[in-house]
Motif scaffolding. Structure first.
Motif, mmCIF file in Angstrom:
data_model
loop_
_atom_site.group_PDB
_atom_site.id
_atom_site.type_symbol
_atom_site.label_atom_id
_atom_site.label_comp_id
_atom_site.label_asym_id
_atom_site.label_seq_id
_atom_site.Cartn_x
_atom_site.Cartn_y
_atom_site.Cartn_z
ATOM 1 N N PRO A 95 2.138 -1.605 4.302
ATOM 2 C CA PRO A 95 2.536 -0.258 3.869
ATOM 3 C C PRO A 95 3.926 -0.253 3.234
ATOM 4 C CG PRO A 95 1.733 -0.239 6.137
ATOM 5 C CD PRO A 95 1.919 -1.674 5.751
ATOM 6 N N ILE A 96 4.103 0.593 2.223
ATOM 7 C CA ILE A 96 5.443 0.865 1.717
ATOM 8 C C ILE A 96 6.280 1.399 2.879
ATOM 9 C CG2 ILE A 96 6.775 2.379 0.179
ATOM 10 C CD1 ILE A 96 5.322 0.296 -1.369
ATOM 11 N N PRO A 97 7.534 0.991 3.027
ATOM 12 C CA PRO A 97 8.348 1.507 4.139
ATOM 13 C C PRO A 97 8.344 3.034 4.179
ATOM 14 C CG PRO A 97 9.480 -0.293 3.044
ATOM 15 C CD PRO A 97 8.263 -0.003 2.226
ATOM 16 N N PRO A 98 8.105 3.634 5.338
ATOM 17 C CA PRO A 98 7.982 5.091 5.421
ATOM 18 C C PRO A 98 9.240 5.839 5.005
ATOM 19 C CG PRO A 98 8.042 4.093 7.605
ATOM 20 C CD PRO A 98 7.867 2.979 6.631
ATOM 21 N N PHE A 123 0.473 8.760 -6.656
ATOM 22 C CA PHE A 123 1.469 9.620 -6.022
ATOM 23 C C PHE A 123 2.863 9.009 -6.121
ATOM 24 C CE2 PHE A 123 -2.410 11.025 -3.722
ATOM 25 C CZ PHE A 123 -2.386 12.351 -4.126
ATOM 26 N N ILE A 124 3.321 8.803 -7.350
ATOM 27 C CA ILE A 124 4.698 8.383 -7.590
ATOM 28 C C ILE A 124 5.239 9.192 -8.762
ATOM 29 C CG2 ILE A 124 4.430 6.056 -6.672
ATOM 30 C CD1 ILE A 124 4.236 5.003 -9.485
ATOM 31 N N SER A 125 6.524 9.447 -8.736
ATOM 32 C CA SER A 125 7.146 10.233 -9.796
ATOM 33 C C SER A 125 8.633 9.911 -9.833
ATOM 34 C CB SER A 125 6.933 11.732 -9.564
ATOM 35 O OG SER A 125 7.624 12.169 -8.406
ATOM 36 N N GLU A 126 9.305 10.363 -10.872
ATOM 37 C CA GLU A 126 10.737 10.099 -10.995
ATOM 38 C C GLU A 126 11.534 10.817 -9.913
ATOM 39 O OE1 GLU A 126 12.249 8.024 -12.892
ATOM 40 O OE2 GLU A 126 10.639 7.470 -14.261
ATOM 41 N N THR A 127 11.138 12.039 -9.595
ATOM 42 C CA THR A 127 11.928 12.864 -8.686
ATOM 43 C C THR A 127 11.385 12.881 -7.260
ATOM 44 O OG1 THR A 127 10.616 14.808 -9.279
ATOM 45 C CG2 THR A 127 12.616 14.387 -10.563
ATOM 46 N N SER A 161 0.840 -1.195 0.000
ATOM 47 C CA SER A 161 0.000 0.000 0.000
ATOM 48 C C SER A 161 0.875 1.245 0.000
ATOM 49 C CB SER A 161 -0.920 0.026 1.227
ATOM 50 O OG SER A 161 -1.587 1.274 1.314
ATOM 51 N N THR A 162 0.776 2.029 -1.070
ATOM 52 C CA THR A 162 1.421 3.347 -1.076
ATOM 53 C C THR A 162 0.569 4.352 -0.309
ATOM 54 O OG1 THR A 162 0.340 4.037 -3.135
ATOM 55 C CG2 THR A 162 2.446 2.881 -3.335
ATOM 56 N N TRP A 163 -0.747 4.130 -0.319
ATOM 57 C CA TRP A 163 -1.680 5.081 0.298
ATOM 58 C C TRP A 163 -1.441 5.198 1.797
ATOM 59 C CZ3 TRP A 163 -4.782 8.674 -1.552
ATOM 60 C CH2 TRP A 163 -5.823 9.179 -0.760
ATOM 61 N N LEU A 164 -1.242 4.068 2.470
ATOM 62 C CA LEU A 164 -1.021 4.096 3.912
ATOM 63 C C LEU A 164 0.231 4.883 4.277
ATOM 64 C CD1 LEU A 164 -1.947 0.425 4.891
ATOM 65 C CD2 LEU A 164 -3.010 2.505 5.806
ATOM 66 N N MET A 206 7.205 14.943 3.885
ATOM 67 C CA MET A 206 5.838 15.360 4.164
ATOM 68 C C MET A 206 4.825 14.374 3.593
ATOM 69 S SD MET A 206 6.187 18.109 5.882
ATOM 70 C CE MET A 206 4.524 18.784 5.816
ATOM 71 N N PRO A 207 3.681 14.198 4.279
ATOM 72 C CA PRO A 207 2.599 13.403 3.692
ATOM 73 C C PRO A 207 2.141 13.985 2.363
ATOM 74 C CG PRO A 207 2.194 13.817 6.026
ATOM 75 C CD PRO A 207 3.360 14.676 5.627
ATOM 76 N N TRP A 208 1.583 13.130 1.521
ATOM 77 C CA TRP A 208 1.044 13.472 0.206
ATOM 78 C C TRP A 208 2.126 13.786 -0.823
ATOM 79 C CZ3 TRP A 208 -3.405 11.520 0.389
ATOM 80 C CH2 TRP A 208 -4.230 11.664 1.509
ATOM 81 N N GLU A 209 3.389 13.714 -0.448
ATOM 82 C CA GLU A 209 4.436 13.877 -1.449
ATOM 83 C C GLU A 209 4.720 12.523 -2.086
ATOM 84 O OE1 GLU A 209 7.802 15.846 0.260
ATOM 85 O OE2 GLU A 209 6.933 17.810 -0.135
ATOM 86 N N PRO A 210 5.008 12.497 -3.390
ATOM 87 C CA PRO A 210 5.138 11.219 -4.094
ATOM 88 C C PRO A 210 6.325 10.390 -3.626
ATOM 89 C CG PRO A 210 4.823 13.047 -5.631
ATOM 90 C CD PRO A 210 5.100 13.655 -4.298
ATOM 91 N N ILE A 211 6.196 9.094 -3.840
ATOM 92 C CA ILE A 211 7.308 8.158 -3.718
ATOM 93 C C ILE A 211 7.956 8.061 -5.094
ATOM 94 C CG2 ILE A 211 7.940 5.770 -3.164
ATOM 95 C CD1 ILE A 211 5.429 5.630 -1.433
ATOM 96 N N THR A 212 9.247 7.848 -5.147
ATOM 97 C CA THR A 212 9.910 7.786 -6.448
ATOM 98 C C THR A 212 9.700 6.424 -7.104
ATOM 99 O OG1 THR A 212 12.012 6.981 -5.563
ATOM 100 C CG2 THR A 212 11.706 9.382 -5.665
ATOM 101 N N PHE A 213 9.727 6.434 -8.433
ATOM 102 C CA PHE A 213 9.671 5.175 -9.175
ATOM 103 C C PHE A 213 10.813 4.254 -8.749
ATOM 104 C CE2 PHE A 213 7.028 7.488 -12.305
ATOM 105 C CZ PHE A 213 6.056 6.524 -12.527
#
Length: 429
Positions: free
Chosen positions: A155-158, A224-228, A125-128, A164-171
């Motif tokens: 959950p994806i490891p924090p 909420f994922i992106s390259e950067t 889960s990326t959402w959690l 900050m919350p709501w910021e994307p995780i990188t690819f």
């Protein structure tokens, strides 16, 4: 092949990856591109679920009965798989939906009547991890229920997210835990004593059992994922630090052309709208596409300026800049305009017609009656992609995707109409 179990229909010598959608159709398309991009990065085969009907984006808020629609009903899937060199399968090819659920639109009932059995899956889960501390459940989605998938989320490891919350995780971080075994990162993060266990304790949720599956990596939400690890929308505009051809658009999206049947249908709509000969192969005159989203965006206006949305006159000024660019580069600028919009105010629409803009009349065309509730939205997107110039609504993902298609497929030029200051990120030029 029996379609009762998903896992029984997967090849044992291949690894797979899937995810669910639940964010409105254009955002769901972006998530499909993200999923395929991750598949390429990890050497897995993507399994694409159908797009769920969305009550807010289909036919004026009455879209729940529209049924699901498959990726291949919208996009040319064989062409995409060939161009990117990646095999792609769709969920309905592997497993039936539950009887009496919302069916796939346009697919014969008899093909889906074999009752499915329950598959138990461990997913990430990326959402959690990306939402604020109040989230204790994975992102809700329709697909697991209708395909009888009993999903348990870890959950994806924090530490994989930004501060900050709501910021994307990188690819890169997502791909690291989705790499096929032996994967030391996955092994480490699923050990009994580590940051992940502490994280689920803080959220007062149990560790999932079963743990994330190795054969089929799955995720609840890939928006909420992106390259950067920064703003998701900005990367899809092609105007971020990763450059024009980075990320999921460069890897996948630019190759996702329309299903030929859908594309030909849209050409017929354009020929009739512009009152030219309506027969296959007849020339469609060059035009500037305009997408104006106003309905729900009006709620973003500040209390002291409730009418802050751009007017028709504001958009006309912006179009002049587009025409200037096209004249300089191509030697001409189209003198026809096609507008798609969610605006229902008759005064605004009257001003648009006075400005010389053509509006598609889906009621007169009987689009819903002939083709179903998905098709006004789908046809609007296809028609906009055929333009030479494009004016879109800043922050609208439909506009972002339309502009990329106009510029990258047609060699055209587009701009966004900026909003009133303070109404969110501005994807200007």
């Amino acid at each position: 092949m029996r379609l009762t179990f998903l896992t029984a229909n997967l090849r044992t010598d291949k690894k797979y990856i899937t995810a669910w959608y639940h964010a409105g159709w254009t955002n769901d398309v972006m998530m499909a591109f993200n999923l395929i991009h991750l598949a390429k990065m990890t050497g897995r085969i993507p399994i694409l679920p159908p797009f769920p009907p969305d009550n807010a984006h289909l036919v004026g808020g009455h879209g729940l009965s529209a049924g699901f629609i498959t990726f291949s009903q919208i996009f040319d899937l064989p062409r995409l798989a060939h161009e990117i060199g990646t095999p792609i399968v769709e969920m309905h090819e592997l497993k039936s939906m539950q009887p009496h659920t919302i069916k796939i639109w346009g697919v014969e009932e008899g093909l889906l009547e074999e009752p499915p059995e329950t598959d138990v899956l461990g997913c990430w889960s990326t959402w959690l991890t990306t939402c604020d501390d109040g989230c204790i459940h994975a992102r809700a989605a329709e697909e697991p229920g209708v395909y009888m998938l009993n999903v348990h989320y870890t959950p994806i490891p924090p530490s994989f997210r930004r501060a900050m919350p709501w910021e994307p995780i990188t690819f890169e971080n997502i791909s690291n835990i989705a790499m096929p075994q032996p994967n030391p990162l996955t092994t480490y993060y699923l050990q009994p004593s580590n940051e992940l266990k502490d994280f689920v304790k803080q959220k007062h949720i149990p560790m999932a059992n079963p743990q994330p599956d190795e054969h089929i990596a799955c995720f609840d939400f890939l928006y909420f994922i992106s390259e950067t690890g920064t703003e998701v929308h900005q990367e899809y505009t092609g105007r971020s630090s990763i450059g024009r051809w980075g990320g999921a658009w460069g890897s996948v999206g630019q190759h996702a052309h329309w299903n030929p049947e859908l594309e030909e249908m849209a050409k017929g709509y354009l020929r009739r709208a512009f009152k030219v000969t309506d027969r296959p192969g007849a020339v469609i005159p060059p035009f500037i596409g305009i997408h104006i989203r106003r309905g729900d965006f009006a709620k973003l206006c500040p209390h002291d300026n409730p009418n802050c949305l751009p007017t028709v006159a504001d958009n006309v000024q912006r179009i002049e800049l587009i025409k200037g660019n096209l004249t300089e580069r191509l030697g001409y600028a189209p003198d026809r305009y096609l507008m798609t919009t969610d605006e229902t105010d008759k005064g605004f629409l009257y001003e648009a017609v006075r400005a010389g803009w053509t509006l598609i009349d889906h009621e007169r065309e009987q689009t819903v009656e002939k083709y179903g509730m998905w098709y006004p939205t789908l046809l609007d997107s296809v028609m906009l992609s055929m333009a030479t110039g494009f004016l879109g609504t800043s922050t609208s993902t439909l506009s972002i995707m339309a502009r990329r298609r106009v510029e990258d497929w047609n060699g055209g030029f587009g701009l966004f109409q900026p909003f009133f200051a303070g109404m969110g990120p501005q994807f200007d030029d």
